[in-house]
Design a protein around this motif. Sequence first.
Motif, PDB file in Angstrom:
ATOM      1  N   UNK A  75      14.241  -8.698  -7.862  1.00 16.46           N
ATOM      2  CA  UNK A  75      15.365  -8.003  -8.508  1.00 16.46           C
ATOM      3  C   UNK A  75      16.349  -7.402  -7.515  1.00 16.46           C
ATOM      4  N   UNK A  76      15.903  -7.177  -6.278  1.00 18.23           N
ATOM      5  CA  UNK A  76      16.788  -6.609  -5.269  1.00 18.23           C
ATOM      6  C   UNK A  76      17.078  -5.143  -5.444  1.00 18.23           C
ATOM      7  N   UNK A  77      16.320  -4.454  -6.289  1.00 18.87           N
ATOM      8  CA  UNK A  77      16.575  -3.039  -6.531  1.00 18.87           C
ATOM      9  C   UNK A  77      15.932  -2.188  -5.448  1.00 18.87           C
ATOM     10  N   UNK A  78      16.306  -0.908  -5.428  1.00 21.04           N
ATOM     11  CA  UNK A  78      15.756   0.016  -4.450  1.00 21.04           C
ATOM     12  C   UNK A  78      16.701   0.245  -3.296  1.00 21.04           C
ATOM     13  N   UNK A  79      16.429   1.300  -2.480  1.00 25.98           N
ATOM     14  CA  UNK A  79      17.320   1.640  -1.359  1.00 25.98           C
ATOM     15  C   UNK A  79      17.518   0.503  -0.369  1.00 25.98           C
ATOM     16  N   UNK A  80      16.461  -0.275  -0.106  1.00 26.27           N
ATOM     17  CA  UNK A  80      16.587  -1.354   0.867  1.00 26.27           C
ATOM     18  C   UNK A  80      16.738  -2.720   0.246  1.00 26.27           C
ATOM     19  N   UNK A  81      16.975  -2.780  -1.069  1.00 28.12           N
ATOM     20  CA  UNK A  81      17.094  -4.064  -1.748  1.00 28.12           C
ATOM     21  C   UNK A  81      18.418  -4.749  -1.480  1.00 28.12           C
ATOM     22  N   UNK A  82      18.462  -6.028  -1.831  1.00 30.85           N
ATOM     23  CA  UNK A  82      19.674  -6.810  -1.561  1.00 30.85           C
ATOM     24  C   UNK A  82      20.773  -6.552  -2.589  1.00 30.85           C
ATOM     25  N   UNK A  83      20.432  -5.926  -3.721  1.00 30.56           N
ATOM     26  CA  UNK A  83      21.410  -5.756  -4.790  1.00 30.56           C
ATOM     27  C   UNK A  83      22.563  -4.842  -4.369  1.00 30.56           C
ATOM     28  N   UNK A  84      22.238  -3.707  -3.749  1.00 33.47           N
ATOM     29  CA  UNK A  84      23.284  -2.785  -3.304  1.00 33.47           C
ATOM     30  C   UNK A  84      24.155  -3.420  -2.235  1.00 33.47           C
ATOM     31  N   UNK A  85      23.521  -4.141  -1.337  1.00 33.12           N
ATOM     32  CA  UNK A  85      24.265  -4.802  -0.261  1.00 33.12           C
ATOM     33  C   UNK A  85      25.182  -5.877  -0.818  1.00 33.12           C
ATOM     34  N   UNK A  86      24.708  -6.589  -1.815  1.00 26.78           N
ATOM     35  CA  UNK A  86      25.516  -7.649  -2.418  1.00 26.78           C
ATOM     36  C   UNK A  86      26.728  -7.073  -3.143  1.00 26.78           C
ATOM     37  N   UNK A  87      26.557  -5.888  -3.748  1.00 21.00           N
ATOM     38  CA  UNK A  87      27.659  -5.255  -4.472  1.00 21.00           C
ATOM     39  C   UNK A  87      28.799  -4.871  -3.529  1.00 21.00           C
ATOM     40  N   UNK A  88      28.471  -4.587  -2.248  1.00 21.21           N
ATOM     41  CA  UNK A  88      29.494  -4.186  -1.287  1.00 21.21           C
ATOM     42  C   UNK A  88      30.195  -5.391  -0.647  1.00 21.21           C
ATOM     43  N   UNK A  89      29.629  -6.585  -0.814  1.00 24.41           N
ATOM     44  CA  UNK A  89      30.221  -7.779  -0.213  1.00 24.41           C
ATOM     45  C   UNK A  89      31.430  -8.199  -1.043  1.00 24.41           C
ATOM     46  N   UNK A  90      32.597  -8.270  -0.418  1.00 24.09           N
ATOM     47  CA  UNK A  90      33.835  -8.465  -1.170  1.00 24.09           C
ATOM     48  C   UNK A  90      34.170  -9.928  -1.416  1.00 24.09           C
ATOM     49  N   UNK A  91      33.412 -10.842  -0.834  1.00 27.25           N
ATOM     50  CA  UNK A  91      33.694 -12.253  -1.033  1.00 27.25           C
ATOM     51  C   UNK A  91      32.692 -12.870  -2.003  1.00 27.25           C
ATOM     52  N   UNK A  92      33.158 -13.805  -2.816  1.00 29.89           N
ATOM     53  CA  UNK A  92      32.289 -14.454  -3.795  1.00 29.89           C
ATOM     54  C   UNK A  92      31.346 -15.430  -3.096  1.00 29.89           C
ATOM     55  N   UNK A  93      30.162 -15.604  -3.677  1.00 29.78           N
ATOM     56  CA  UNK A  93      29.183 -16.542  -3.152  1.00 29.78           C
ATOM     57  C   UNK A  93      28.901 -17.613  -4.193  1.00 29.78           C
ATOM     58  N   UNK A  94      28.756 -18.843  -3.734  1.00 31.29           N
ATOM     59  CA  UNK A  94      28.318 -19.890  -4.653  1.00 31.29           C
ATOM     60  C   UNK A  94      26.793 -19.796  -4.807  1.00 31.29           C
ATOM     61  N   UNK A 143       8.692  14.659  -2.199  1.00 28.10           N
ATOM     62  CA  UNK A 143       7.471  14.035  -1.692  1.00 28.10           C
ATOM     63  C   UNK A 143       7.808  12.683  -1.087  1.00 28.10           C
ATOM     64  N   UNK A 144       7.297  12.442   0.100  1.00 26.25           N
ATOM     65  CA  UNK A 144       7.590  11.176   0.770  1.00 26.25           C
ATOM     66  C   UNK A 144       6.810  10.034   0.136  1.00 26.25           C
ATOM     67  N   UNK A 145       7.510   8.969  -0.155  1.00 28.28           N
ATOM     68  CA  UNK A 145       6.901   7.718  -0.600  1.00 28.28           C
ATOM     69  C   UNK A 145       7.620   6.572   0.089  1.00 28.28           C
ATOM     70  N   UNK A 146       6.906   5.511   0.333  1.00 30.24           N
ATOM     71  CA  UNK A 146       7.523   4.339   0.950  1.00 30.24           C
ATOM     72  C   UNK A 146       8.556   3.723   0.012  1.00 30.24           C
ATOM     73  N   UNK A 147       9.598   3.172   0.605  1.00 31.64           N
ATOM     74  CA  UNK A 147      10.567   2.391  -0.168  1.00 31.64           C
ATOM     75  C   UNK A 147       9.958   1.022  -0.450  1.00 31.64           C
ATOM     76  N   UNK A 148       9.819   0.695  -1.728  1.00 28.22           N
ATOM     77  CA  UNK A 148       9.233  -0.588  -2.123  1.00 28.22           C
ATOM     78  C   UNK A 148      10.328  -1.646  -2.175  1.00 28.22           C
ATOM     79  N   UNK A 186       0.833  -1.206   0.000  1.00 28.76           N
ATOM     80  CA  UNK A 186       0.000   0.000   0.000  1.00 28.76           C
ATOM     81  C   UNK A 186       0.866   1.253   0.000  1.00 28.76           C
ATOM     82  N   UNK A 187       0.537   2.247  -0.808  1.00 30.44           N
ATOM     83  CA  UNK A 187       1.324   3.487  -0.840  1.00 30.44           C
ATOM     84  C   UNK A 187       1.068   4.338   0.394  1.00 30.44           C
ATOM     85  N   UNK A 188       1.921   5.336   0.584  1.00 28.17           N
ATOM     86  CA  UNK A 188       1.789   6.242   1.726  1.00 28.17           C
ATOM     87  C   UNK A 188       0.547   7.109   1.566  1.00 28.17           C
TER      88      UNK A 188
END
Length: 604
Positions: free
Chosen positions: A430-449, A420-425, A165-167
Amino acid sequence: MASQEYPDPVKDFKGFQSSLFKALVAATAAANSIPVEEVGFYRSLDRDFAKDLDHAGSSSLAIGNALLQQCAIDSGLEVTNFEDVDDVIQRYGAATDVCDGLLEKADHCLDQIRGKGVPEDIKQDAPEVTQIATKDKLEYKFLHANNVVRPQIKFKDAVDNSNSTPFERKIKYKPHALIPLDSTASLEETNKSLPHPYGHEIRHIEYPQRMFERAEPEMYKPYETTSAIWVDTEEKLMEMMQRLEGAEELAVDLEHHNYRSFQGFTCLMQLSTRDEDFVIDTLELRDKLWMLNEYFADPNIVKVLHGADSDIIWLQRDFGLYIVNLFDTYFPTKVLEFPHHGLAYLLKKYCSFDADKKYQLADWRIRPLPVEMLDYARSDTHFLLYIYDCLRNELLDKSTSEGNLVKICLQRSSEIALQKYDKDVYDALTGTGPGGWKNMLAKWKYAMNPQQLAVFKALHSWRDHTAREEDESWRYVLPNHMLFALVERMPVDSSGVIGCCNPCPTLVRMNAQAIAFEIQKAKRDAALVAKESAFIEDTKPQLETVTTSAPSGVTTTKMQVQQIKRNVSNVDPALFDLKKVKKLRAADVAKLEKKSSALFGSSL
C-alpha cells in the motif's frame, strides 16, 4: 584594483573564496530584484530593457554551455548544449550529473593527496572544518570526519532493523514506580511492543507546589568562565550522578545522527544543573545510561527540555530512559504568543546570548570531540533553567482564575512524555506510513506510466530492504533524486544503473546487477498485468438496464447481461472431416496423374 577585489586563488585561496562567494550572493540578489512573474511586464514597458535582457540571457547560456562542455570532458560524459530556457529546465539533470561527477573526482583526488586510501570503517581521520563567511552574518560551518569507525559495531545491544519484529523496550528496572513494571506479556505472544512503562505515573503525577509559585529567577553561571564536564566512563557517570543529588531541576538536550544508520542513534547528551554542565558520551555509555531513570523518572525533579518530541523517543529507543515531570519550554512560547518559538529566540530574549548554529550539521560521531563542538553543545542547556524560571513567572503572571497557564503547559508537556517509540512498519503493497512510497509519490510532479510506477515501487522496496540489512539510511543507500532518475530511464543493465547515479552510491554500485534485474522484472510484470487487464476488459459482459412500468404504477428495473457479439469468419465444417479431405485429395491426384512421361515413357 582588480587584484585587490579578486585575490589570486593560488596565493590567497581563502580571500578568493570569500570574494567569489560575495560575488555570487550579489549576482543572486540582483537577479531576484524583479520577481519572475513580473519580468514580462517590464519587458513590455521598455524595448531596450527587453533587448538587454535577451542579450544577457544569450551570453549566460553561451558561457554556461562552454563551462558545461569543458566540465563534461573532465567528467568523461557527453552532454548536448542547452538551446533555450525550456531546454535547461527539462534537461537540468544533465548539468547536475556533470557537477556530481566533478565533485566525486575532486573528493577522490583529495583523498589520494591526503593518503586516505584506508578502507572505510577501519581508520578515522581528524575532523575537518569547512566554513564560508558572509558580511554581518554568522559563518556556516560543517564539521565532519572521513572514515569514521561506525559506533554500531561496539554497541552491546544488537541493532534490530527488521520490519516484522516490534521494538523491544530496554527498561528492566523501574524506579519511582506507582505500579510495577508491566512485563507479563511477551513480544512473541502479542507481536506488539509493550505499553509505556511510566504511562500511569505521568497521568497521575502530583507536581511539586513550588512549580506554581512565583520566585526570583536564579541566574546562570557566566558562560565564558565555566566549562562542561566530559563524561565518558562508568566511573565519571557515577560521579556525575552523585553531583545530581539534591537537584530540583535538570536541563536536558541530545545530539543525534541518522545518516549512517537506519533508525539513527544518540551521540551526545547535555545535562545541566543550576551549578554545573555535563556532556555525556552516549556512544561509550549507551548501555549504562538506564541508571539516570533515578532522576528522569523522579516526579519531584523538573526535567526542562525545548522541543522534546524527538528527544523523548530517542531516550526510550537508545537508553530505556523515561521522563516524568517534563516541562517543554516550547509550549510557553505558544501560550504566551511569542513571535518566534525556537530556543535561539529564548536565549536572545532572556540571556542576550546569540545562539551559534554553525555546527548544526556537524557529525556528532566524531571522537575526540573538538572543543568548539563541545561548547556549542553545552550552550543548549547552560541557560535553560534560567529561561524556565522566567517563563514560569510570566505564565503565572498572566494566569487567571479560569485557567492556570503553567498547568496548561505541563499538560501539553505530559502528552509529549507519553509518546512511545515504535518501529516504522514498511508496507510495500500500500505504500502507507512515514517511510512508504505513497507520500514520496504524491510529491513527484511528473506523471508515471504503469511500467515506471512498477519500477518505482520495486526500487523503493529494494532501498528499504537494503537500508535495514546494511543499517544505513535511505539517503545513503539511494538518494531520492537518483531513485527518480532510475525510474525515468529504467535501465536494464548494470552499466545503465551506474550511469543514472552520478556519483554512484557504494551500495548501488555493489548491487547494480541486482537493481537492473529488479527493473526488468518490474517492467515485465507491469506489461503482463496490462495485457491481462486489456483481455478482461475486452471479454467482460456488458450490463443492460431494462425498466418496465406496470399498470399499477410500480416501476421495475432489471439488469440484463448483454453478451458481446464477435465477428467470426464463416468456416466450412467439412474442412475438419479428415476422411472427406483424404477422398478429395485422392480425386485431385487421379485427375492430374498421367500414364506416360516424355522422359521415362509409359508407366505400365
